[in-house]
Design a protein around this motif. Sequence first.
Motif, PDB file in Angstrom:
ATOM      1  N   HIS A  66       7.762   0.478 -11.846  1.00  0.00           N
ATOM      2  CA  HIS A  66       8.757   0.826 -11.110  1.00  0.00           C
ATOM      3  C   HIS A  66       9.015   2.440 -11.394  1.00  0.00           C
ATOM      4  CE1 HIS A  66      12.388   1.121  -8.719  1.00  0.00           C
ATOM      5  NE2 HIS A  66      12.948   1.355  -9.843  1.00  0.00           N
ATOM      6  N   GLU A  67       9.115   2.750 -12.323  1.00  0.00           N
ATOM      7  CA  GLU A  67       9.496   4.111 -12.700  1.00  0.00           C
ATOM      8  C   GLU A  67       8.266   4.958 -12.373  1.00  0.00           C
ATOM      9  OE1 GLU A  67       9.973   4.135 -16.796  1.00  0.00           O
ATOM     10  OE2 GLU A  67      11.944   2.677 -16.999  1.00  0.00           O
ATOM     11  N   VAL A  68       7.192   4.487 -12.559  1.00  0.00           N
ATOM     12  CA  VAL A  68       5.983   5.499 -11.864  1.00  0.00           C
ATOM     13  C   VAL A  68       5.856   5.874 -10.493  1.00  0.00           C
ATOM     14  CG1 VAL A  68       3.430   5.682 -12.153  1.00  0.00           C
ATOM     15  CG2 VAL A  68       4.635   5.053 -14.286  1.00  0.00           C
ATOM     16  N   ILE A  69       6.348   4.620  -9.814  1.00  0.00           N
ATOM     17  CA  ILE A  69       6.168   4.628  -8.525  1.00  0.00           C
ATOM     18  C   ILE A  69       7.346   5.449  -7.974  1.00  0.00           C
ATOM     19  CG2 ILE A  69       7.089   3.346  -6.330  1.00  0.00           C
ATOM     20  CD1 ILE A  69       5.607   0.900  -7.630  1.00  0.00           C
ATOM     21  N   VAL A 110     -12.893  14.509  -1.561  1.00  0.00           N
ATOM     22  CA  VAL A 110     -12.246  13.708  -0.554  1.00  0.00           C
ATOM     23  C   VAL A 110     -10.892  13.315  -0.648  1.00  0.00           C
ATOM     24  CG1 VAL A 110     -12.679  11.576   0.625  1.00  0.00           C
ATOM     25  CG2 VAL A 110     -14.799  12.778  -0.033  1.00  0.00           C
ATOM     26  N   PRO A 111      -9.984  13.771  -0.004  1.00  0.00           N
ATOM     27  CA  PRO A 111      -8.623  13.147  -0.107  1.00  0.00           C
ATOM     28  C   PRO A 111      -8.357  11.580  -0.218  1.00  0.00           C
ATOM     29  CG  PRO A 111      -8.811  14.700   1.810  1.00  0.00           C
ATOM     30  CD  PRO A 111     -10.404  14.438   1.423  1.00  0.00           C
ATOM     31  N   THR A 112      -7.608  11.682  -1.290  1.00  0.00           N
ATOM     32  CA  THR A 112      -7.235   9.880  -1.379  1.00  0.00           C
ATOM     33  C   THR A 112      -5.577   9.913  -1.594  1.00  0.00           C
ATOM     34  OG1 THR A 112      -7.536  10.204  -3.787  1.00  0.00           O
ATOM     35  CG2 THR A 112      -9.368   9.559  -2.657  1.00  0.00           C
ATOM     36  N   PRO A 113      -5.086   8.576  -1.430  1.00  0.00           N
ATOM     37  CA  PRO A 113      -3.603   8.490  -1.676  1.00  0.00           C
ATOM     38  C   PRO A 113      -3.254   8.748  -2.877  1.00  0.00           C
ATOM     39  CG  PRO A 113      -4.660   6.656  -0.373  1.00  0.00           C
ATOM     40  CD  PRO A 113      -5.789   7.435  -1.041  1.00  0.00           C
ATOM     41  N   ARG A 114      -2.084   9.146  -3.301  1.00  0.00           N
ATOM     42  CA  ARG A 114      -1.345   8.954  -4.608  1.00  0.00           C
ATOM     43  C   ARG A 114      -1.552   7.530  -5.234  1.00  0.00           C
ATOM     44  NH1 ARG A 114       2.255  12.072  -1.587  1.00  0.00           N
ATOM     45  NH2 ARG A 114       3.774  10.226  -1.786  1.00  0.00           N
ATOM     46  N   GLU A 115      -1.647   7.114  -6.351  1.00  0.00           N
ATOM     47  CA  GLU A 115      -1.818   6.115  -6.823  1.00  0.00           C
ATOM     48  C   GLU A 115      -1.459   5.626  -8.390  1.00  0.00           C
ATOM     49  OE1 GLU A 115      -6.847   5.954  -7.102  1.00  0.00           O
ATOM     50  OE2 GLU A 115      -5.850   5.056  -5.456  1.00  0.00           O
ATOM     51  N   ASP A 141       5.879   9.399  -9.232  1.00  0.00           N
ATOM     52  CA  ASP A 141       4.790   9.871  -8.771  1.00  0.00           C
ATOM     53  C   ASP A 141       4.292   9.445  -7.232  1.00  0.00           C
ATOM     54  OD1 ASP A 141       4.587  10.952 -11.491  1.00  0.00           O
ATOM     55  OD2 ASP A 141       3.560   9.472 -12.166  1.00  0.00           O
ATOM     56  N   ILE A 142       4.816   8.316  -6.849  1.00  0.00           N
ATOM     57  CA  ILE A 142       4.305   7.896  -5.644  1.00  0.00           C
ATOM     58  C   ILE A 142       5.311   7.721  -4.590  1.00  0.00           C
ATOM     59  CG2 ILE A 142       3.237   5.715  -4.440  1.00  0.00           C
ATOM     60  CD1 ILE A 142       1.978   5.024  -7.386  1.00  0.00           C
ATOM     61  N   GLY A 143       6.365   6.959  -4.764  1.00  0.00           N
ATOM     62  CA  GLY A 143       7.580   7.037  -3.766  1.00  0.00           C
ATOM     63  C   GLY A 143       7.331   5.750  -2.969  1.00  0.00           C
ATOM     64  N   TYR A 144       8.594   5.262  -2.806  1.00  0.00           N
ATOM     65  CA  TYR A 144       8.809   3.934  -1.996  1.00  0.00           C
ATOM     66  C   TYR A 144       8.659   4.592  -0.536  1.00  0.00           C
ATOM     67  CZ  TYR A 144       9.675   1.191  -5.847  1.00  0.00           C
ATOM     68  OH  TYR A 144       9.451   0.025  -7.100  1.00  0.00           O
ATOM     69  N   PRO A 145       8.273   3.804   0.705  1.00  0.00           N
ATOM     70  CA  PRO A 145       7.458   2.688   0.385  1.00  0.00           C
ATOM     71  C   PRO A 145       6.213   2.775  -0.116  1.00  0.00           C
ATOM     72  CG  PRO A 145       7.504   3.148   2.767  1.00  0.00           C
ATOM     73  CD  PRO A 145       8.318   4.202   1.985  1.00  0.00           C
TER      74      PRO A 145
END
Length: 832
Positions: free
Chosen positions: A589-592, A565-570, A595-599
């Motif tokens: 902050h570095e991980v965001i 089941v697809p889930t958001p990057r987290e 791997d995730i991105g803002y917002p």
Amino acid sequence: MSPPSPLRHWHGGNRDGTTTMETLRKSTQHAYPRTVAHTQPRAGSTPSSTPVSQATVSQTAGVHPSKAAVPNGYTTSTGAVCHGRVSDLGAMVPKQWWQTVFADAMYLKTDGDVVEDAEITKEEVGLLESDPAIMNIFVRGGSAEKGTASARPARVLDLCCGQGRHSLHLAQKYPHLLLHGHDQSAYLISVAQERAVAQKMTAKTVFTVGDCREIPYADELFDLVIIMGNSFGYFADETGDRTVLTEVLRVLAPGGRLVLDLTDGDYMRNNFAERSWEWIDNTTFVCRERQLSKDGLRLSSREVVSLTTKGVIRDQFYQERLYGRQDVHEIVKFAGFEVADPRQGDVTSVTLGKDLSKRKEDLGMMEQRVLVTAFKPISRDGPNDKTVQMVSNGVAKNVPNGIVKINGTPINPSTKGFSNGVSVPLGLETLAKTASDLPAPFSHITVLLGDPSKPCVGKLNDTWNPEDIETRRKLFTALHELGYPPERISVLDRHETFIQQLSSMPSTFVLNLCDEGFDNDALKELHVPALLDMLRIPYSGAGPNCLAYCYDKGLVNRTAASIGVPTPREAFYFSDTATPAVQDLANLHEVICRDIGYPAFIKPVRGDNSLGITARSIVKDRTQLEAYMAELASQGIRDVIVQEYLQGAEYGLGMIGNRSSGFHFFPVLEVDYSRITHQDLPPILGFESKWDPTSPYWTDVSYKPAEGLSTTQVEQIQEWCVALSERFGCRDYARFDFRADSDGNVKLLEVNPNPGWCWDGKLAYMGRFDGLDYKEVIGMLLAASWKRIKTDEGGDVVVQKLLGRGERQSVHHLPILAPGADADTAANTDRA
């Protein structure tokens, strides 16, 4: 015995400035700490006649709830407020004084010589029995009624019942009667419920908390309504009293009787004592002052309660309307009643308090009362045979002849107990459907709910609000309309007695709607089904393991991803534990960024009620990240999930059923944020959308059938939901929330076993999209539970017991709807 307080604005709180339920809760639990009356009586005791001990009242001596607003008072050594000399008692009377005067054991102490005397209660019931018409009501359907054993037992409402002394006495003497007690005081109702359990009088007694101007029952349900013990005339003007009588007229069947027991205004106006004092026991005494209003219509009273060991512990003011005998006749007739025996030309004087009181001291308003007996005319015709004054939700209305409004909605004359435009009583014959008509043939349903006597972290102001109470009212209306009358429903919402009460009803079916958790602790939501499992009590919804899994959002997402089941990057951040992925806030902050991105979107790892989810959960840079993490930390939320912020459409899919019997999928719901985005607010369903009626997220978020999803996509989402339901162990019903990313890829947001059951939550909306009303959705849940129990767990023994063919004991009372509110006594226990 106290008349309930007004709570008129069910859909937005008390806009008129009336005292809130939080005020009463605080006055009961903080100003006056828990007393022995909250504890379970010992076996063999007779609580109805047990006086409240001096030690009990000593425990309740605390800070008066109005302390902060008292300009001329001073604080005693016990922390109580004493006002000193007061020249105008009427000016000191709170608008809803009954909310505090009857909030704890002090009332049962100071007035116990009358209201806790079993002999006086017996004699008062004897006065009712002396009326042949009322005696016929009492004996109807019982063994004492010769030749009419098949007659329907009467249904009696004890309005403003206090601690239930008259109801319990009647239940002992006439066990076939269907008895309902209703009062505004959550404390006194809890005493009534506990005494009913101790005396084994629960099978035919129902006790509810709420406003006497909004009685939580259908039209024309009762054969007799009694208002005993001087519980009439408490409101600031006659309008409130008239509304009470009009509401009584609504719930009485044609020909039904009203008995009104109130202070003899003519006598009291000329004989009240301006000052008095009396010893309550060896260490407690009460000083009283009284003043008559300038128009002679109201008597204001003051009570200063003192302990010899502590000094002043209570200084309280109250006021009552003095109705003369002619006044009583006029107000009763104005409401639409007829006096039972107009040949008498008068009403009966009652001096039982003065005659039988063992203290023989100041009886105040209870010294001499009058007893008025009236009945509801068989015809509904009102003035000029055109209209009749009725009450719906506490507001007087002119109702066209033969058409009655329930909750403001006109009822078709050919349905709901009406035929050819003429109403017929909605009694047992109407409420009790056959087993084949019911969604599930349970002989009895026990409903488990959150405890409104305790704070509830996560709700607005961490307390119960009018919206929560309206939600409960609509639930019980739905159950009644489905065919489960009040005597077939028990409600458990006092968590300190959960275990004892559940243990006494091993063969009942439990509708588990306690999504607040045991003791209103969301971490303990799983404790409730765990207890039911240990007691081998069949229940609706998910088991404890499922609730434990789904409470942890991180566990849900990782498990969902593992089954495709697809889930958001987290990423996960634990404030007290450095992980290989995220060592600290700077590293987060570095991980965001990597791997995730803002917002990015921040929410607690574990939680319920959308606590910790607000518009500020969406962070666009490191500054906003650190600010919101600090805000969460100030709320005690330290462990979070940081996800990609999905900016596409948000969907929900609800399903009812089980693998063994098949699933019913409701149409996919889409959240309509158009009015939110027009206000430049971020499109998000957070805390405000569930709990804050003043927020645009409450008023301007709406739901619609999903747009833009292909048939293939809907089928794919349904397959995901079945897989998730099986993997986590959801049962009977569940809701799954999804949201698309900017490219239209749908991803899982949350798995909701036992989703919000309220009338205006997502599941109810999905039902409407399917052409189903709220009661039909509740009926589908009951049916799914029945089929599962019968197929998966059933054995013959369980099924036979649930059909009412085995032994059953039940704790029988309707919900504690709210201190200061009513069982009739708002938009959500869980809007989503």
